[in-house]
Design an enzyme around this catalytic site. Structure first.
Site, PDB file in Angstrom:
ATOM      1  N   SER A   1       0.847  -1.197   0.000  1.00  0.00           N
ATOM      2  CA  SER A   1       0.000   0.000   0.000  1.00  0.00           C
ATOM      3  C   SER A   1       0.880   1.243   0.000  1.00  0.00           C
ATOM      4  O   SER A   1       2.050   1.172  -0.376  1.00  0.00           O
ATOM      5  CB  SER A   1      -0.944  -0.026   1.214  1.00  0.00           C
ATOM      6  OG  SER A   1      -1.950   0.945   1.089  1.00  0.00           O
ATOM      7  N   ASN A   2       0.341   2.387   0.397  1.00  0.00           N
ATOM      8  CA  ASN A   2       1.113   3.634   0.445  1.00  0.00           C
ATOM      9  C   ASN A   2       0.571   4.506   1.584  1.00  0.00           C
ATOM     10  O   ASN A   2      -0.348   4.104   2.299  1.00  0.00           O
ATOM     11  CB  ASN A   2       1.034   4.354  -0.908  1.00  0.00           C
ATOM     12  CG  ASN A   2      -0.394   4.658  -1.285  1.00  0.00           C
ATOM     13  OD1 ASN A   2      -1.075   5.439  -0.636  1.00  0.00           O
ATOM     14  ND2 ASN A   2      -0.885   3.990  -2.330  1.00  0.00           N
ATOM     15  N   ARG A   3       1.133   5.707   1.728  1.00  0.00           N
ATOM     16  CA  ARG A   3       0.841   6.521   2.906  1.00  0.00           C
ATOM     17  C   ARG A   3      -0.382   7.434   2.758  1.00  0.00           C
ATOM     18  O   ARG A   3      -0.600   8.320   3.575  1.00  0.00           O
ATOM     19  CB  ARG A   3       2.069   7.371   3.258  1.00  0.00           C
ATOM     20  CG  ARG A   3       3.247   6.521   3.731  1.00  0.00           C
ATOM     21  CD  ARG A   3       4.341   7.373   4.353  1.00  0.00           C
ATOM     22  NE  ARG A   3       4.975   8.273   3.416  1.00  0.00           N
ATOM     23  CZ  ARG A   3       4.847   9.592   3.399  1.00  0.00           C
ATOM     24  NH1 ARG A   3       4.092  10.209   4.277  1.00  0.00           N
ATOM     25  NH2 ARG A   3       5.478  10.307   2.502  1.00  0.00           N
ATOM     26  N   SER A   4      -1.192   7.240   1.734  1.00  0.00           N
ATOM     27  CA  SER A   4      -2.367   8.108   1.585  1.00  0.00           C
ATOM     28  C   SER A   4      -3.326   7.923   2.769  1.00  0.00           C
ATOM     29  O   SER A   4      -3.717   6.810   3.097  1.00  0.00           O
ATOM     30  CB  SER A   4      -3.105   7.790   0.277  1.00  0.00           C
ATOM     31  OG  SER A   4      -4.336   8.472   0.245  1.00  0.00           O
TER      32      SER A   4
END
Ligand code: PMT
Length: 231
Positions: A21-24
């Site tokens: 995933s990512n930091r959004s």
């Protein structure tokens, strides 16, 4: 107007307990939903997993993966007059999701990744969307060049670019600072401000764009042809 907004990250499973995933955080996309509602619009929010509540009055469609987001957008975009793609969609997913938790065996582990669908890139071509199309660009270098490239390739009316190498704005921050590029060659800088303020400014630009398109149609202009709108 009816707005479709994508927000948050996607999660691409690796095995039953792990994902890419990512930091959004979803804050920018949710701020857009709040801003559109405050200006009297209807909002459908297609959201990846986030820790913030959906603004009251939105139609919330929860998704996890990029493919689920793609299918949700495909199902909703036909109803929209404007679509804003703010989600941080994973470009790749693992080719084969392990059925059981992957065991720690060797010193290295290799995962094969395959491309996810480009949801924004599908809006004009595959979904046949004719409304106001807004993309985001999350860049760490050469912001303007990458933003203009995405604007043209994906048939956007507006492209909102932010510098995600900074730690004081964009990903998981309460503030943002963006450059907005328009299809007609104009651009506009929105200096660092709370995401709510940036969101209101973007929604107002979408409204202006919609009015301009409506004005052209009423005048019987042939400027807004299918070709011209990026298809
Ligand atoms: O959620 P926050 O913590 O508030 O952070 C906000 C943000 C940094 C996530 C947001 O401001 C932002 O930049 N969103 C876009 C993130 C992104 O994935 O950018 P990109 O340059 O990789 O993608 C370009 C555009 O294509 C984006 O509109 C994206 O939503 C869309 N896209 C990308 C890949 C894909 N497979 N499908 C898509 O639709």
């Amino acid at each position: 107007m009816r707005f479709l907004i994508t927000a948050g990250p996607t999660r691409e499973p690796i095995d039953p307990v792990r994902y890419l995933s990512n930091r959004s955080s979803g804050k920018m996309g949710y701020a857009l939903a709040v801003a559109a509602l405050a200006r009297g619009h209807e909002v459908t929010l297609v959201s990846g997993p986030v820790a913030i509540p959906a603004p009251e009055g939105t139609k919330l469609v929860r998704v996890e993966t990029a493919r689920e987001m793609h299918d949700a957008v495909a199902g909703e975009i036909g109803e929209a007059d404007a679509a804003i793609f703010c989600a941080a969609v994973a470009d790749y997913r693992v080719a084969e999701i392990a059925g059981e938790k992957i065991k720690k065996t060797g010193e290295t582990l290799t995962l094969t990744l395959v491309r996810n669908p480009d949801i924004l890139g599908s809006a004009r071509s595959a979904f046949g969307f004719r409304g106001i199309l807004v993309g985001f660009a999350a860049e760490t270098e050469d912001l303007e060049r990458h933003a203009l490239d995405k604007l043209r390739r994906k048939g956007c009316d507006l492209l909102v670019a932010n510098d995600v190498s900074r730690t004081d704005i964009a990903f998981d921050c309460d503030e943002n600072e963006v450059a907005v590029f328009f299809r007609d060659g104009r651009h506009m800088a929105l200096p660092r401000a709370p995401k709510g303020e940036i969101a209101s400014a973007i929604v107002r630009e979408v409204e202006k764009c919609a009015s301009a398109v409506a004005g052209l149609s009423e005048a019987g202009s042939d400027v807004e042809t299918t070709l011209d709108r990026g298809q």
